[in-house]
Scaffold this active site. Structure first.
Site, PDB file in Angstrom:
ATOM      1  N   ASP A 138       0.850  -1.191   0.000  1.00  0.00           N
ATOM      2  CA  ASP A 138       0.000   0.000   0.000  1.00  0.00           C
ATOM      3  C   ASP A 138       0.889   1.244   0.000  1.00  0.00           C
ATOM      4  O   ASP A 138       2.022   1.206   0.493  1.00  0.00           O
ATOM      5  CB  ASP A 138      -0.909   0.022   1.232  1.00  0.00           C
ATOM      6  CG  ASP A 138      -1.976  -1.062   1.180  1.00  0.00           C
ATOM      7  OD1 ASP A 138      -2.402  -1.416   0.070  1.00  0.00           O
ATOM      8  OD2 ASP A 138      -2.374  -1.547   2.249  1.00  0.00           O
ATOM      9  N   ASP A 172      -7.195  -1.002  -4.527  1.00  0.00           N
ATOM     10  CA  ASP A 172      -8.247  -0.631  -3.582  1.00  0.00           C
ATOM     11  C   ASP A 172      -9.118   0.489  -4.141  1.00  0.00           C
ATOM     12  O   ASP A 172     -10.346   0.494  -3.968  1.00  0.00           O
ATOM     13  CB  ASP A 172      -7.643  -0.186  -2.252  1.00  0.00           C
ATOM     14  CG  ASP A 172      -6.862  -1.291  -1.567  1.00  0.00           C
ATOM     15  OD1 ASP A 172      -7.181  -2.470  -1.801  1.00  0.00           O
ATOM     16  OD2 ASP A 172      -5.934  -0.971  -0.799  1.00  0.00           O
TER      17      ASP A 172
END
Length: 216
Positions: A138, A172
């Protein structure tokens, strides 16, 4: 078009992740603006760093969900469903597949990330984790504003509060945007989803004109 959307998202997602993983140390942060940072973290869970049970169970669940969604999209394409609906579902599939790739292969081809050195490629199978046990990369962090809870607020009074605190990736984003779009504009199509009906429609044979005439 569905295939092109999926491939484009997977390519962009993996290019960003590989660049971050090989160019930044773990927890390193690049200040872009006061409300946007590139921050390298890794997680074992679902979107936005959430945790959900066993890592291997989560990875296997992703494989099954992606397979079912892929079959459903294939059926929609054959039935000439709405293009926007197919694209939204393709974005969900691509986002899920993008994070699954991390779990499947990153542990096999990368050494473990560290705050003290950059990660790099290693011979296949000699990385930091076995198949399906890799960590998801991430990097997008948007602390839109920060404040402290008033002291009178129960449980969190005086604590520091950041909105929006999760760190997430491009996969995401694709999942979240497409889900919102589906709920806003394709809720009727979602309410009609039935894999049993899909299978039944596949097995049904069209009635021949002669059969109709005999009944008359």
């Amino acid at each position: 078009m569905a295939v092109l959307v999926i491939l484009a998202i997977l390519l962009i997602d993996q290019v960003i992740k590989i660049w971050v993983k090989t160019s930044m140390t773990l927890h390193e942060s690049i200040h872009v603006t006061d409300w946007f940072y590139i921050t390298f973290i890794e997680n074992n869970g679902m979107a936005f760093g959430m945790q959900l049970g066993s890592k291997i169970v989560l990875s296997l669940f992703r494989v099954a969900a992606i397979a079912l969604l892929g079959y459903y999209i294939w059926h929609l394409v054959r039935q000439h469903a709405k293009t926007g609906y197919i694209i939204c579902l393709s974005m969900v599939l691509a986002g899920a597949a993008g994070n699954l790739i991390d779990c499947m292969f990153y542990g096999l081809v990368f050494n473990a990330s560290s705050p003290f050195y950059l990660s790099y490629f290693v011979p296949f199978g000699t990385g930091y984790a076995p198949f399906l046990m890799g960590k998801v990369v991430d990097m997008f962090y948007f602390p839109l504003f920060e404040t402290d809870w008033p002291s009178w607020v129960p449980f969190v009074g005086g604590d520091h509060f950041v909105f929006f605190s999760p760190v997430f990736n491009f996969a995401d984003v694709c999942i979240s945007v497409s889900v919102v779009w589906l709920l806003l504009f394709y809720h009727q199509e979602i309410s009609k989803i039935s894999f049993t009906q899909v299978a039944d429609q596949k097995d049904q044979k069209p009635e021949s004109p002669n059969e109709g005439k005999q009944e008359e």
